[in-house]
Enzyme design. Structure first.
Site, short mmCIF file in Angstrom:
data_model
loop_
_atom_site.label_atom_id
_atom_site.label_comp_id
_atom_site.label_asym_id
_atom_site.label_seq_id
_atom_site.Cartn_x
_atom_site.Cartn_y
_atom_site.Cartn_z
N GLY A 291 8.64 -0.56 -2.29
CA GLY A 291 9.37 0.68 -2.06
C GLY A 291 8.91 1.36 -0.78
N SER A 292 8.95 2.68 -0.81
CA SER A 292 8.79 3.45 0.43
C SER A 292 7.44 3.30 1.13
CB SER A 292 9.03 4.93 0.14
OG SER A 292 10.34 5.09 -0.37
N THR A 293 6.45 2.75 0.44
CA THR A 293 5.18 2.50 1.11
C THR A 293 5.41 1.64 2.35
OG1 THR A 293 4.24 2.45 -1.10
CG2 THR A 293 2.82 1.76 0.69
#
Lengths: 584, 107
Positions: A291-293
């Site tokens: 995800g956004s990591t």
């Protein structure tokens, strides 16, 4: 010439003297004086010399054997040949694994006249004894093995019973005195002394080679850091009931893993009782769509390629169509965002637009340079191979830019994040302690300038973005939240109910690029939101607080000084600790 | 008459000397072996004791490590003493010991 008092001597003695006398005067009888080759005296002298030399050699040998022999030494603590392994210790010398003297219990039924009494006594003294095996041995006709791994206390207890036919044999046994602590990193070995998991497997040759001298093998972990990491991770797991969880702490310059936790865990002393799920090292062997990591990577690549600067703007007012995908923001800002704001708001639209500008070729090359397209470089055999897009079309570019369509292990993310934060070098992770001051030279992945910019952007995200709840007093924490929706085969799509929530943190972000700096990753697989998090189970709500608490606790152990100016900012209260929006 | 050819009661001196040396060597080796054997037995006993003590020390070290498991210590200190992880405001360094002594809040 006559011998004195021959009449008083024993016949044997007389006979011996006569022989010697005869020998002595043999040369006279032979009349061989003056002829060296026939001189009996010379022959006798020669034979005597030979005997003397031989005897002297024997005497020296016997003396040496008597004084310097190893025979009889030891015997009190002799390890099983071939199975011995060196101790494992943490970076400060705390014992993690050791071979300890145990005893195997044997019973010889031929020496037993009351089998019932022996059976009863052994069962009472050793409740864990295998009853079937005991019965088989008692009914057998020769000495048989009954149970292994008795501690000296247990041995003494059984020995004190004075049972006939019961005997013991010493044996080495691998013991993990810390139980569940760092179980996945330490791993375990079988009874034959072969490492099967974790460091025991990865460093098997080193550990076995060190056994004769019992030279301990130091691992990179710091037990204090490990304890704080595990405590906070397990508390988060208890609160959010995830399917699994991962915690990692590394030194970004050396690649040393200072702490590694995987939940659920197990006791390596009782491997047989542990489930495969518990034994799974999720940090190394599991792969996730992060995800956004991943946006940290996309932003860094955008900066490094010169496609964007921190002040570049991206229009996030409308959903973005890329390929056949329509990209939306979970927490729509509906405005034009700078690159820093894209990062802070975790804008999918902004990140996808940035990735489009970067292009598939460059994006994939950078991902490869960051080590995200292959198993994380670390000694652990469990290090998993990632799943990457087959072709880097616009759909893959868009998906991977915000952490979908690409499954990587937490350790691979950790390694790549290290490159973003250490000045731009991809340094292999290691579970072995390095010499103080040693910094391995890695492959350059991004420029030093980009690395410094990423430190600032990640700090900005904790000050005013989705990572607020990870802030720790005076430690200038930076980080990025991540919430990756999991693919659900049942619905052939991504589930909004099952997520991988994470927080990738770095501290301290202040200071020069070569300053000591540490990375912390907290990941929860399918966490459940609570009333306290308003039902949210995103990275900002479930992982970031745990990361902040870990950092707060381990900073003193790592000698990271708090900056007094920053302490007040954090101390403003709970409002500052709430993540921005849904903390996606 | 040379010393080698000199005889005592019909036996040559050199033979008697050689016999004496031989007897002395035999006696010496016997004594060395006997004394060394006794010493060796003592050394072996002491070494066994040392090995046993080493084993015991290792057991105790493992026992200490087991008892000092961080999770165990934390659980006990939390349950019985009400202790919690050190807060930033409770941290003290060499630099701020003076402030701590004066009762001021430490940053």
């Amino acid at each position: 010439m006559s011998l004195a008092h021959p009449s008083f001597e024993a016949p044997g003695w007389r006979w011996l003297k006569a022989r010697v006398w005869g020998l002595e005067h043999a040369f006279e009888r032979a009349r061989a004086a003056g002829k060296a080759e026939d001189d009996t005296r010379i022959r006798i002298f020669f034979v005597l010399t030979l005997f003397a030399v031989a005897f002297l050699v024997l005497a020296v040998g016997a003396t040496r054997a008597a004084l310097f022999s190893d025979a009889g030494r030891g015997g009190g603590y002799v390890g099983a040949v071939g199975a011995a392994r060196a101790d494992l210790v943490d970076r400060n010398g705390a014992m993690l694994a050791a071979d300890l003297l145990h005893y195997g219990l044997y019973v010889d039924p031929r020496e037993i006249w009351d089998a019932d009494e022996v059976r009863r006594a052994l069962r009472a003294a050793l409740p864990d004894i295998n009853r079937q095996r005991l019965e088989k041995v008692l009914r057998g006709e020769r000495r048989g093995f009954v149970i292994a791994g008795l501690t000296p206390e247990q041995r003494a207890r059984v020995h004190a019973l004075g049972l006939p036919g019961v005997s013991f044999e010493p044996e080495e046994r691998r013991v993990y005195p810390l139980g569940r602590t760092a179980a996945h990193l330490i791993g375990f070995a079988d009874t034959g002394g072969v490492g099967l998991a974790g460091a025991e497997r990865a460093l098997n040759d080193v550990i076995r080679a060190g056994a004769p001298g019992k030279a301990a093998v130091p691992l990179s972990i710091d037990l204090r850091v490990q304890a704080a990491l595990e405590d906070e991770l397990y508390k988060a797991a208890a609160e959010f009931q995830p399917r699994g969880a991962v915690g990692v702490v590394t030194n970004v310059h050396t690649g040393e893993i200072l702490g590694l936790a995987s939940y659920p865990t197990y006791d390596p002393n009782q491997v047989a009782k542990a489930s495969d799920d518990a034994k799974l090292n999720r940090a190394a062997a599991s792969i996730y769509e992060m995800g956004s990591t991943f946006k940290a990577f996309t932003v860094a690549i955008g900066l490094d390629t010169g496609v964007a600067t921190p002040s570049s703007t991206f229009d996030a007012r409308q959903p973005f169509q890329l390929g056949y995908r329509t990209i939306k923001d979970y927490h729509a800002a509906r405005k034009i965002l700078t690159l820093v704001e894209v990062f802070q708001h975790s804008s999918n639209i902004g990140t996808a637009k940035l990735a489009e500008s970067i292009g598939g070729e460059r994006l994939s090359k950078y991902f490869a340079d960051l080590g995200l397209t292959r198993p994380a470089k670390v000694e652990l055999m469990e290090s998993a191979r990632p799943l990457t897009p087959r072709k880097w079309d616009m759909d893959a570019v868009a998906s991977t830019s915000f952490g979908h369509g690409m499954n990587v292990s937490p350790l691979a993310v950790t390694s790549a994040m290290g490159a973003l934060l250490n000045g731009g070098y991809l340094v292999p992770l290691t579970i072995r302690k390095l010499e103080p001051g040693q910094r391995p030279q890695g492959q350059r992945a991004i420029s030093e300038q980009t690395s410094l910019q990423m430190l600032q952007i990640m700090r900005a995200n904790v000050i005013g973005g989705s990572g607020k709840s990870a802030n720790a007093p005076g430690l200038s924490v930076g980080g990025k939240t991540g919430t990756g929706e999991k693919y659900d085969p049942a619905i052939r799509g991504y589930s909004t109910q099952r997520q991988v929530s994470s927080f990738a943190a770095v501290f301290p972000t202040s200071g020069p690029v070569e300053a000591d700096r540490y990375f912390v990753l907290i990941l929860l697989d399918e966490p459940h939101g609570t009333a306290k998090t308003y039902g949210y189970s995103t990275g900002g709500w479930v992982a970031a607080p745990a990361a902040g608490r870990v950092i707060d606790r381990i900073a003193p152990f790592l000698h990271v000084k708090r900056e007094p100016d920053l302490i007040k900012v954090v101390g403003e209260g709970s409002v500052a600790a709430a993540p921005l929006g849904d903390g996606h | 008459m040379s010393l080698i050819d000199r005889k005592i009661r019909g036996f040559r001196l050199i033979d008697l000397v050689a016999l004496g040396v031989l007897a002395a060597v035999i006696l010496g080796v016997y004594l060395a072996k006997t004394i060394a054997g006794r010493e060796r037995a003592e050394i072996a006993t002491v070494e066994k004791q040392i090995d046993a003590e080493k084993a015991r020390i290792r057991l105790l070290q493992a026992e200490v490590a087991h008892l000092e498991q961080p999770a165990r210590i934390e659980a006990l200190s939390s349950a019985h003493l009400g202790m919690v992880p050190v807060q930033a405001r409770n941290e003290a360094t060499l630099d701020n010991l003076g402030q701590v002594a004066l009762g001021k809040k430490t940053p």
